[in-house]
Motif scaffolding. Structure first.
Motif, PDB file in Angstrom:
ATOM      1  N   MET A  60     -58.593 -18.762 -38.765  1.00 31.80           N
ATOM      2  CA  MET A  60     -58.941 -19.088 -37.378  1.00 31.80           C
ATOM      3  C   MET A  60     -60.452 -19.093 -37.225  1.00 31.80           C
ATOM      4  O   MET A  60     -61.176 -18.563 -38.060  1.00 31.80           O
ATOM      5  CB  MET A  60     -58.337 -18.060 -36.423  1.00 31.80           C
ATOM      6  CG  MET A  60     -56.815 -18.111 -36.357  1.00 31.80           C
ATOM      7  SD  MET A  60     -56.170 -17.108 -35.020  1.00 31.80           S
ATOM      8  CE  MET A  60     -56.467 -18.158 -33.611  1.00 31.80           C
ATOM      9  N   GLY A  61     -60.882 -19.690 -36.152  1.00 31.63           N
ATOM     10  CA  GLY A  61     -62.320 -19.711 -35.883  1.00 31.63           C
ATOM     11  C   GLY A  61     -62.641 -20.866 -34.971  1.00 31.63           C
ATOM     12  O   GLY A  61     -61.831 -21.795 -34.822  1.00 31.63           O
ATOM     13  N   PRO A  62     -63.815 -20.837 -34.370  1.00 32.49           N
ATOM     14  CA  PRO A  62     -64.186 -21.929 -33.461  1.00 32.49           C
ATOM     15  C   PRO A  62     -64.434 -23.226 -34.224  1.00 32.49           C
ATOM     16  O   PRO A  62     -64.575 -23.218 -35.448  1.00 32.49           O
ATOM     17  CB  PRO A  62     -65.472 -21.421 -32.800  1.00 32.49           C
ATOM     18  CG  PRO A  62     -65.997 -20.392 -33.737  1.00 32.49           C
ATOM     19  CD  PRO A  62     -64.843 -19.798 -34.457  1.00 32.49           C
ATOM     20  N   SER A  63     -64.495 -24.309 -33.494  1.00 27.40           N
ATOM     21  CA  SER A  63     -64.780 -25.605 -34.124  1.00 27.40           C
ATOM     22  C   SER A  63     -66.116 -25.522 -34.852  1.00 27.40           C
ATOM     23  O   SER A  63     -67.084 -24.954 -34.339  1.00 27.40           O
ATOM     24  CB  SER A  63     -64.864 -26.700 -33.056  1.00 27.40           C
ATOM     25  OG  SER A  63     -63.596 -26.904 -32.510  1.00 27.40           O
ATOM     26  N   GLY A  64     -66.172 -26.087 -36.046  1.00 27.40           N
ATOM     27  CA  GLY A  64     -67.404 -26.101 -36.827  1.00 27.40           C
ATOM     28  C   GLY A  64     -67.629 -24.809 -37.589  1.00 27.40           C
ATOM     29  O   GLY A  64     -68.697 -24.608 -38.181  1.00 27.40           O
ATOM     30  N   SER A  65     -66.628 -23.924 -37.598  1.00 30.06           N
ATOM     31  CA  SER A  65     -66.820 -22.643 -38.292  1.00 30.06           C
ATOM     32  C   SER A  65     -66.617 -22.764 -39.798  1.00 30.06           C
ATOM     33  O   SER A  65     -66.942 -21.858 -40.552  1.00 30.06           O
ATOM     34  CB  SER A  65     -65.861 -21.590 -37.720  1.00 30.06           C
ATOM     35  OG  SER A  65     -64.519 -22.037 -37.891  1.00 30.06           O
ATOM     36  N   GLY A  66     -66.032 -23.880 -40.236  1.00 33.90           N
ATOM     37  CA  GLY A  66     -65.846 -24.105 -41.679  1.00 33.90           C
ATOM     38  C   GLY A  66     -64.411 -23.936 -42.142  1.00 33.90           C
ATOM     39  O   GLY A  66     -64.144 -23.968 -43.352  1.00 33.90           O
ATOM     40  N   LYS A  67     -63.456 -23.756 -41.205  1.00 34.36           N
ATOM     41  CA  LYS A  67     -62.050 -23.536 -41.604  1.00 34.36           C
ATOM     42  C   LYS A  67     -61.495 -24.715 -42.388  1.00 34.36           C
ATOM     43  O   LYS A  67     -60.934 -24.554 -43.463  1.00 34.36           O
ATOM     44  CB  LYS A  67     -61.107 -23.310 -40.398  1.00 34.36           C
ATOM     45  CG  LYS A  67     -61.657 -22.731 -39.178  1.00 34.36           C
ATOM     46  CD  LYS A  67     -60.597 -22.564 -38.119  1.00 34.36           C
ATOM     47  CE  LYS A  67     -60.415 -23.829 -37.301  1.00 34.36           C
ATOM     48  NZ  LYS A  67     -61.579 -24.220 -36.532  1.00 34.36           N
ATOM     49  N   THR A  68     -61.661 -25.929 -41.805  1.00 31.50           N
ATOM     50  CA  THR A  68     -61.092 -27.107 -42.469  1.00 31.50           C
ATOM     51  C   THR A  68     -61.814 -27.374 -43.783  1.00 31.50           C
ATOM     52  O   THR A  68     -61.194 -27.797 -44.765  1.00 31.50           O
ATOM     53  CB  THR A  68     -61.143 -28.321 -41.525  1.00 31.50           C
ATOM     54  OG1 THR A  68     -60.436 -27.988 -40.336  1.00 31.50           O
ATOM     55  CG2 THR A  68     -60.518 -29.549 -42.143  1.00 31.50           C
ATOM     56  N   THR A  69     -63.116 -27.100 -43.814  1.00 30.59           N
ATOM     57  CA  THR A  69     -63.854 -27.281 -45.069  1.00 30.59           C
ATOM     58  C   THR A  69     -63.284 -26.366 -46.140  1.00 30.59           C
ATOM     59  O   THR A  69     -63.029 -26.796 -47.274  1.00 30.59           O
ATOM     60  CB  THR A  69     -65.356 -26.967 -44.853  1.00 30.59           C
ATOM     61  OG1 THR A  69     -65.842 -27.787 -43.793  1.00 30.59           O
ATOM     62  CG2 THR A  69     -66.166 -27.218 -46.118  1.00 30.59           C
ATOM     63  N   LEU A  70     -63.020 -25.121 -45.771  1.00 37.62           N
ATOM     64  CA  LEU A  70     -62.453 -24.174 -46.732  1.00 37.62           C
ATOM     65  C   LEU A  70     -61.059 -24.640 -47.177  1.00 37.62           C
ATOM     66  O   LEU A  70     -60.729 -24.613 -48.366  1.00 37.62           O
ATOM     67  CB  LEU A  70     -62.378 -22.775 -46.099  1.00 37.62           C
ATOM     68  CG  LEU A  70     -61.756 -21.674 -46.971  1.00 37.62           C
ATOM     69  CD1 LEU A  70     -62.515 -21.514 -48.291  1.00 37.62           C
ATOM     70  CD2 LEU A  70     -61.715 -20.335 -46.222  1.00 37.62           C
ATOM     71  N   LEU A  71     -60.286 -25.104 -46.207  1.00 38.38           N
ATOM     72  CA  LEU A  71     -58.927 -25.578 -46.519  1.00 38.38           C
ATOM     73  C   LEU A  71     -58.982 -26.758 -47.500  1.00 38.38           C
ATOM     74  O   LEU A  71     -58.225 -26.807 -48.475  1.00 38.38           O
ATOM     75  CB  LEU A  71     -58.240 -26.020 -45.221  1.00 38.38           C
ATOM     76  CG  LEU A  71     -56.740 -26.251 -45.329  1.00 38.38           C
ATOM     77  CD1 LEU A  71     -56.010 -24.918 -45.367  1.00 38.38           C
ATOM     78  CD2 LEU A  71     -56.229 -27.063 -44.141  1.00 38.38           C
TER      79      LEU A  71
ATOM     80  N   HIS B 267     -60.823 -14.703 -39.858  1.00 40.61           N
ATOM     81  CA  HIS B 267     -61.650 -15.402 -38.869  1.00 40.61           C
ATOM     82  C   HIS B 267     -62.943 -15.867 -39.531  1.00 40.61           C
ATOM     83  O   HIS B 267     -63.595 -15.119 -40.242  1.00 40.61           O
ATOM     84  CB  HIS B 267     -61.968 -14.472 -37.687  1.00 40.61           C
ATOM     85  CG  HIS B 267     -60.759 -14.169 -36.871  1.00 40.61           C
ATOM     86  ND1 HIS B 267     -60.393 -14.886 -35.758  1.00 40.61           N
ATOM     87  CD2 HIS B 267     -59.799 -13.227 -37.032  1.00 40.61           C
ATOM     88  CE1 HIS B 267     -59.265 -14.413 -35.260  1.00 40.61           C
ATOM     89  NE2 HIS B 267     -58.880 -13.392 -36.031  1.00 40.61           N
ATOM     90  N   LEU B 268     -63.249 -17.104 -39.268  1.00 37.42           N
ATOM     91  CA  LEU B 268     -64.491 -17.676 -39.815  1.00 37.42           C
ATOM     92  C   LEU B 268     -65.436 -17.982 -38.665  1.00 37.42           C
ATOM     93  O   LEU B 268     -64.995 -18.417 -37.579  1.00 37.42           O
ATOM     94  CB  LEU B 268     -64.191 -18.978 -40.551  1.00 37.42           C
ATOM     95  CG  LEU B 268     -63.797 -18.853 -42.012  1.00 37.42           C
ATOM     96  CD1 LEU B 268     -62.567 -19.660 -42.289  1.00 37.42           C
ATOM     97  CD2 LEU B 268     -64.933 -19.327 -42.891  1.00 37.42           C
ATOM     98  N   GLU B 269     -66.697 -17.773 -38.929  1.00 34.41           N
ATOM     99  CA  GLU B 269     -67.704 -18.161 -37.947  1.00 34.41           C
ATOM    100  C   GLU B 269     -68.968 -18.535 -38.705  1.00 34.41           C
ATOM    101  O   GLU B 269     -69.432 -17.782 -39.554  1.00 34.41           O
ATOM    102  CB  GLU B 269     -67.976 -17.000 -36.980  1.00 34.41           C
ATOM    103  CG  GLU B 269     -68.375 -17.502 -35.604  1.00 34.41           C
ATOM    104  CD  GLU B 269     -68.362 -16.380 -34.568  1.00 34.41           C
ATOM    105  OE1 GLU B 269     -67.273 -15.858 -34.272  1.00 34.41           O
ATOM    106  OE2 GLU B 269     -69.453 -16.033 -34.098  1.00 34.41           O
ATOM    107  N   LYS B 270     -69.468 -19.716 -38.413  1.00 37.26           N
ATOM    108  CA  LYS B 270     -70.682 -20.233 -39.064  1.00 37.26           C
ATOM    109  C   LYS B 270     -70.591 -20.121 -40.589  1.00 37.26           C
ATOM    110  O   LYS B 270     -71.520 -19.705 -41.265  1.00 37.26           O
ATOM    111  CB  LYS B 270     -71.917 -19.510 -38.551  1.00 37.26           C
ATOM    112  CG  LYS B 270     -72.178 -19.801 -37.070  1.00 37.26           C
ATOM    113  CD  LYS B 270     -73.378 -19.048 -36.567  1.00 37.26           C
ATOM    114  CE  LYS B 270     -73.560 -19.299 -35.085  1.00 37.26           C
ATOM    115  NZ  LYS B 270     -74.562 -18.430 -34.475  1.00 37.26           N
ATOM    116  N   GLY B 271     -69.431 -20.434 -41.100  1.00 36.41           N
ATOM    117  CA  GLY B 271     -69.269 -20.501 -42.550  1.00 36.41           C
ATOM    118  C   GLY B 271     -69.098 -19.162 -43.232  1.00 36.41           C
ATOM    119  O   GLY B 271     -69.166 -19.079 -44.463  1.00 36.41           O
ATOM    120  N   GLN B 272     -68.877 -18.128 -42.475  1.00 30.10           N
ATOM    121  CA  GLN B 272     -68.735 -16.786 -43.044  1.00 30.10           C
ATOM    122  C   GLN B 272     -67.447 -16.156 -42.520  1.00 30.10           C
ATOM    123  O   GLN B 272     -67.072 -16.375 -41.366  1.00 30.10           O
ATOM    124  CB  GLN B 272     -69.906 -15.899 -42.594  1.00 30.10           C
ATOM    125  CG  GLN B 272     -71.286 -16.456 -42.905  1.00 30.10           C
ATOM    126  CD  GLN B 272     -71.835 -15.906 -44.203  1.00 30.10           C
ATOM    127  OE1 GLN B 272     -71.578 -14.741 -44.520  1.00 30.10           O
ATOM    128  NE2 GLN B 272     -72.553 -16.707 -44.947  1.00 30.10           N
TER     129      GLN B 272
END
Lengths: 382, 227
Positions: free
Chosen positions: B39-50, B215-220
């Motif tokens: 989970m995380g806000p838009s642009g947090s990197g979730k989809t990139t990680l996926l 939870h991801l935020e700003k790529g972390q």
């Protein structure tokens, strides 16, 4: 590889796009095969009209056009007596002094148009070997013999030049006494007069040319004759060479045919490309999904090409059907005769190659554009 | 040993003249059979990680091991082959091929292998039974509801028996009932079939269905608690 049904069903996703692609490729292929058939027809009628065994003697300086040439009547007998090794039939040498003329002819219906007239004696048949009388007889004074396709040059129905019909030239009525064929040659579009008739109707006392057929004589023998009898002011040209030069005269027309076909085709190709760009652009995400499943870009490209090929080959088939019903066997008049459009194997292969190229090379730019975005970006596209 | 082992993973790219780093120095372990929610806000990197875990994208640096294989070192071609065997991807908008029936959509991953038609039919039937859509096998996507489409997408993702399932907002476009049934299905796949599932979601209720939520935020990763 993706199943072929995928390519097949994609064709019917958008029927208007399919119609555009099929119609566009049909237009391009039809234009191409029409152009090839026109050029081939013109070339073949000119090359078939000349024989390497025949030599034409024309007035010096008129090598480019027999119609402008003038040859003294006495030259015919001089040729017979001076050149050895000419073909003979029952003691008659194959030498034919002829008058060639282009002038308006009126038919019984009142239609008047330019026709190719040839004043001949019966021995003309000794040099023009392709000529066969289909019905009637060789023209006597007051009569004419018409080629099977002469009506096409005049733009009238064949019945107006049927046996027994009348045609009018210089206010003289002449009966059609015979119909002849000379397959694939310009002669088939001509109207043959009795030579003396044509001489008096055109008020000329000279021949246009003398055509002779060599047996064991060679062209050089005829050429030497023209040099020895400088007083007759003759030039010799092999009949096949004459017609091939005539072919070169029509080169600009052939170029125009190609340019016109290329311009219209370019429009159709760009239209088709535009359609493909739009069709493939709407499937970028689908292509990306298939890649995420494990299909390679190569496999997807093959599927897109299959899909395009199905459309362009359908267009090609449509073009062949149109060509078969509208072009094949159609006669086309031009200034020195008439030729027939024929769907030869070469014409068909050219059309098929065009259809395949349109479906393969034509598909590459939109397909590559569709497959080139990175996978994450393509999966996000709408 | 973790089924997914991520060490110091960084993904950066340039957008115009700007350098963007959606993921930076991220480390994570996911054991086999775990259902993990990101989970995380838009642009947090979730989809990139996926996408990195699914082999859709490649990292800029770091180590990314799936079942003992470092997929960060694979070429694009090798990654494509690896995905075909080891990953099932479930999308938010299902991404079914509209001109193919449910059966044919599910068959797509199997056509990459060397199975006979009968073997394929058996596997597709099993997948259809699992997602409870046997009676819709010959319907095209346009003839199915959203929930049914997502079930077909899940059947397509599992038909070739991959160990890893990745799901990007799988319930994001569904009503609550359909979403619940999809989440139950995913739970079942993890628990009963041993699939490792990584799911990106914005929906806390969907995340509750997972074994663990990160939870991801700003790529972390901002926390890593076992739930």
């Amino acid at each position: 590889m993706l199943p072929f049904t995928y390519a097949l069903r994609n064709l019917f996703r958008d029927l208007s796009r399919l119609a555009q692609t099929v119609g566009g490729s049909a237009l391009v292929v039809l234009l191409l095969i029409a152009s090839v058939a026109l050029n081939q027809g013109m070339d073949s009628v000119l090359s078939a009209s000349g024989s390497a065994k025949n030599v034409i003697l024309v007035g010096k300086g008129s090598e480019e056009s027999i119609e402008r040439s003038e040859v003294h009547l006495d030259a015919e007998s001089s040729v017979i007596t001076s050149i050895r090794g000419l073909e003979e039939q029952l003691g008659t040498p194959a030498v034919s002094g002829e008058i060639t003329y282009q002038a308006p002819i009126r038919t019984a219906s009142g239609k008047e148009d330019q026709a190719l007239l040839r004043g001949v004696l019966e021995k003309a048949l000794l040099v023009h070997r392709s000529v066969r009388l289909l019905e009637g007889h060789f023209p006597a004074p007051g009569e004419v013999m018409v080629g099977k396709l002469a009506h096409r040059n005049l733009g009238v129905d064949a019945s107006e030049l049927a046996l027994g019909q009348r045609i009018y030239f210089e206010n003289e009525a002449l009966n059609v006494s015979g119909i002849f064929t000379a397959p694939g040659t310009v002669l088939e579009s001509e109207i043959w007069f009795d030579r003396n008739d044509l001489a008096s109707l055109t008020q000329r006392d000279t021949l246009s040319a003398i055509t002779l057929r060599m047996d064991n004589a060679e062209f050089d023998d005829v050429h030497v004759f023209t040099l020895q009898r400088n007083d007759l002011e003759l030039a010799a040209i092999r009949e096949d060479v004459y017609y091939s030069k005539l072919g070169a005269f029509y080169q600009p027309i052939k170029v125009m045919i190609w340019v016109t076909a290329a311009l219209v085709s370019a429009g159709a190709i760009f239209g088709g490309l535009n359609t493909l760009y739009a069709a493939f652009a709407s499937r970028i995400r689908e292509m990306a999904t298939l890649q995420s499943i494990g299909y390679t870009r190569g496999a997807l490209l093959v599927s897109l090409i299959q899909e395009s090929l199905l459309a362009t080959l359908t267009g090609t088939l449509l073009a062949f059907l149109i060509a078969y019903f509208l072009l094949d066997g159609r006669t086309v008049p031009f200034s020195v005769g008439t030729f027939t459009l024929i769907l030869t194997p070469q014409v068909i292969l050219t059309g098929l190659a065009a259809g395949i190229l349109l479906g393969t090379i034509g598909t590459l730019p939109p397909a590559i554009r569709c497959l080139s975005p990175s996978l994450p970006k393509a999966l996000r596209s709408s | 040993m973790a089924f997914i082992s991520i060490r110091s993973l960084t993904k950066s790219y340039t957008k115009g003249k700007t350098s963007v780093t959606p993921l930076e120095n991220l480390s994570l372990d996911v054991p086999q059979g775990e259902f993990l929610a990101l989970m995380g806000p838009s642009g947090s990197g979730k989809t990139t990680l996926l996408n990195l875990i699914a082999g859709i994208d490649t990292p800029s640096s770091g180590q990314l091991e799936i079942n003992g294989r470092n997929i960060a070192d694979l070429s694009q071609r090798q990654l494509t082959q690896w995905r075909a065997t080891h990953v099932g991807y479930i999308f938010q908008l299902y991404h079914l091929v509209p001109v193919l029936s449910a059966y044919e959509n599910i068959e797509l991953p199997l056509l990459l292998g060397k199975l006979t038609k009968a073997e394929r039919r058996m596997k597709i039937q099993a997948a259809l039974d699992l997602v409870d859509l046997s009676d819709r096998a010959h319907h095209r996507p346009a003839e199915l509801s959203g929930g049914q489409e997502q079930r077909v997408a899940i059947a397509r993702a599992i038909v070739h028996h991959p160990e890893l399932l990745v799901a990007d907002e799988p319930t994001g476009d569904l009503d609550r009932d359909s979403a619940d049934s999809i989440l139950t299905l995913l739970q079942q796949l993890a628990t009963e079939h041993g699939k490792t599932i990584v799911m990106v979601t914005h929906d806390p209720k969907a995340a509750q269905a997972a074994h663990r939520t990160l939870h991801l935020e700003k790529g972390q990763l901002i926390n890593n608690p076992r739930q």
